[in-house]
Design a protein around this motif. Structure first.
Motif, PDB file in Angstrom:
ATOM      1  N   THR A 193       0.838  -1.193   0.000  1.00 11.43           N
ATOM      2  CA  THR A 193       0.000   0.000   0.000  1.00 11.43           C
ATOM      3  C   THR A 193       0.872   1.241   0.000  1.00 11.43           C
ATOM      4  OG1 THR A 193      -0.125   0.033   2.411  1.00 11.43           O
ATOM      5  CG2 THR A 193      -1.885  -1.100   1.242  1.00 11.43           C
ATOM      6  N   ILE A 194       0.381   2.270  -0.639  1.00  9.54           N
ATOM      7  CA  ILE A 194       1.057   3.565  -0.698  1.00  9.54           C
ATOM      8  C   ILE A 194       0.094   4.596  -0.123  1.00  9.54           C
ATOM      9  CG2 ILE A 194       2.067   5.307  -2.190  1.00  9.54           C
ATOM     10  CD1 ILE A 194       2.381   3.073  -4.285  1.00  9.54           C
ATOM     11  N   THR A 195       0.561   5.332   0.856  1.00  7.01           N
ATOM     12  CA  THR A 195      -0.278   6.356   1.463  1.00  7.01           C
ATOM     13  C   THR A 195       0.423   7.700   1.363  1.00  7.01           C
ATOM     14  OG1 THR A 195      -1.164   4.758   3.027  1.00  7.01           O
ATOM     15  CG2 THR A 195      -1.459   7.069   3.566  1.00  7.01           C
ATOM     16  N   SER A 196      -0.241   8.661   0.754  1.00  8.77           N
ATOM     17  CA  SER A 196       0.268  10.034   0.730  1.00  8.77           C
ATOM     18  C   SER A 196      -0.789  10.915   1.378  1.00  8.77           C
ATOM     19  CB  SER A 196       0.573  10.496  -0.691  1.00  8.77           C
ATOM     20  OG  SER A 196      -0.580  10.466  -1.473  1.00  8.77           O
ATOM     21  N   ASN A 202      -6.137  33.290   9.554  1.00  6.19           N
ATOM     22  CA  ASN A 202      -6.267  34.709   9.198  1.00  6.19           C
ATOM     23  C   ASN A 202      -5.730  35.006   7.797  1.00  6.19           C
ATOM     24  OD1 ASN A 202      -7.502  35.384  11.592  1.00  6.19           O
ATOM     25  ND2 ASN A 202      -5.613  36.003  12.591  1.00  6.19           N
ATOM     26  N   GLY A 203      -6.026  34.157   6.851  1.00  4.04           N
ATOM     27  CA  GLY A 203      -5.615  34.392   5.475  1.00  4.04           C
ATOM     28  C   GLY A 203      -4.223  33.899   5.137  1.00  4.04           C
ATOM     29  N   LYS A 204      -3.451  33.432   6.112  1.00  4.99           N
ATOM     30  CA  LYS A 204      -2.113  32.896   5.847  1.00  4.99           C
ATOM     31  C   LYS A 204      -2.232  31.394   5.681  1.00  4.99           C
ATOM     32  CE  LYS A 204       0.198  36.487   8.468  1.00  4.99           C
ATOM     33  NZ  LYS A 204       1.044  36.801   9.614  1.00  4.99           N
ATOM     34  N   LYS A 205      -1.914  30.931   4.475  1.00  3.84           N
ATOM     35  CA  LYS A 205      -2.093  29.518   4.168  1.00  3.84           C
ATOM     36  C   LYS A 205      -0.788  28.750   4.333  1.00  3.84           C
ATOM     37  CE  LYS A 205      -5.887  30.257   1.032  1.00  3.84           C
ATOM     38  NZ  LYS A 205      -6.444  30.043  -0.286  1.00  3.84           N
ATOM     39  N   THR A 206      -0.905  27.569   4.921  1.00  2.00           N
ATOM     40  CA  THR A 206       0.210  26.643   5.068  1.00  2.00           C
ATOM     41  C   THR A 206      -0.234  25.304   4.497  1.00  2.00           C
ATOM     42  OG1 THR A 206       0.971  27.720   7.085  1.00  2.00           O
ATOM     43  CG2 THR A 206       1.754  25.501   6.694  1.00  2.00           C
ATOM     44  N   SER A 207       0.584  24.752   3.615  1.00  7.07           N
ATOM     45  CA  SER A 207       0.235  23.456   3.047  1.00  7.07           C
ATOM     46  C   SER A 207       1.395  22.492   3.228  1.00  7.07           C
ATOM     47  CB  SER A 207      -0.115  23.576   1.563  1.00  7.07           C
ATOM     48  OG  SER A 207       1.000  24.001   0.835  1.00  7.07           O
ATOM     49  N   SER A 208       1.057  21.224   3.414  1.00  6.71           N
ATOM     50  CA  SER A 208       2.079  20.191   3.527  1.00  6.71           C
ATOM     51  C   SER A 208       1.598  18.949   2.782  1.00  6.71           C
ATOM     52  CB  SER A 208       2.372  19.868   4.985  1.00  6.71           C
ATOM     53  OG  SER A 208       1.250  19.298   5.601  1.00  6.71           O
ATOM     54  N   VAL A 209       2.540  18.319   2.102  1.00  9.53           N
ATOM     55  CA  VAL A 209       2.257  17.109   1.337  1.00  9.53           C
ATOM     56  C   VAL A 209       3.320  16.082   1.697  1.00  9.53           C
ATOM     57  CG1 VAL A 209       1.982  16.119  -0.965  1.00  9.53           C
ATOM     58  CG2 VAL A 209       1.331  18.476  -0.557  1.00  9.53           C
ATOM     59  N   SER A 210       2.892  14.847   2.006  1.00 11.82           N
ATOM     60  CA  SER A 210       3.822  13.778   2.369  1.00 11.82           C
ATOM     61  C   SER A 210       3.780  12.670   1.326  1.00 11.82           C
ATOM     62  CB  SER A 210       3.460  13.184   3.734  1.00 11.82           C
ATOM     63  OG  SER A 210       3.586  14.154   4.733  1.00 11.82           O
ATOM     64  N   TYR A 211       4.961  12.137   1.007  1.00 10.99           N
ATOM     65  CA  TYR A 211       5.077  11.041   0.054  1.00 10.99           C
ATOM     66  C   TYR A 211       5.985   9.965   0.637  1.00 10.99           C
ATOM     67  CZ  TYR A 211       3.475  14.481  -3.373  1.00 10.99           C
ATOM     68  OH  TYR A 211       2.760  15.432  -4.054  1.00 10.99           O
ATOM     69  N   PRO A 212       5.682   8.699   0.365  1.00 11.54           N
ATOM     70  CA  PRO A 212       6.589   7.620   0.770  1.00 11.54           C
ATOM     71  C   PRO A 212       7.654   7.396  -0.301  1.00 11.54           C
ATOM     72  CG  PRO A 212       4.573   6.683  -0.097  1.00 11.54           C
ATOM     73  CD  PRO A 212       4.404   8.186  -0.111  1.00 11.54           C
TER      74      PRO A 212
END
Length: 141
Positions: free
Chosen positions: A46-49, A57-67
């Motif tokens: 299985t692969i999970t990302s 307050n309008g400040k966006k933070t994004s995170s993406v994880s990959y195996p």
């Protein structure tokens, strides 16, 4: 009369400066996880990302994880974080965690570096270098 005006001005100033402003923060979170079942050479894996986005307050933070997987079969997880000001990558493998800062974009991907460790990410691989030691990780598909 001057004394009353002075006292009234002092009390007014005291009231204005002593009032607390309640800071209300608008926040929203969204999380998503994708799990794929992959069958290769008769073995099921299985692969999970995962993907997370925060808005404060309008400040966006994004995170993406990959195996990722090394040629010797060991696994690692890389999390790419972008908060609008700075980009980092967190690499977790063998009970160790390394955080590297974004240095530059290349035509194939991005280069991250901190202390003596550097990593070059492309669409499907991650090349980690520390001195003469080079580790090639392939994104698990």
């Amino acid at each position: 009369m001057k004394t009353n005006s002075l006292i009234l001005g002092f009390v007014t100033a005291l009231v204005l400066f002593s009032c607390k402003k309640n800071d209300v923060k608008k926040t929203s979170d969204s999380f998503s996880t994708t799990t794929e079942i992959v069958e290769k050479d008769g073995k099921t894996d299985t692969i999970t990302s995962s993907n997370a986005q925060k808005d404060i307050n309008g400040k966006k933070t994004s995170s993406v994880s990959y195996p990722y997987k090394a040629s010797d079969g060991s696994r690692a997880k890389a999390t790419f974080i972008d908060d609008g000001k700075a980009k980092t990558i967190t690499i977790e493998a063998n009970n160790n965690k390394f955080v590297l800062d974004f240095k530059q974009a290349t035509t194939a991907g991005e280069i991250y570096e901190r202390n003596s460790i550097s990593a070059e990410s492309t669409e499907d691989s991650l090349l980690i270098s520390q001195g003469d030691n080079v580790i090639h990780l392939a994104k698990v598909k």
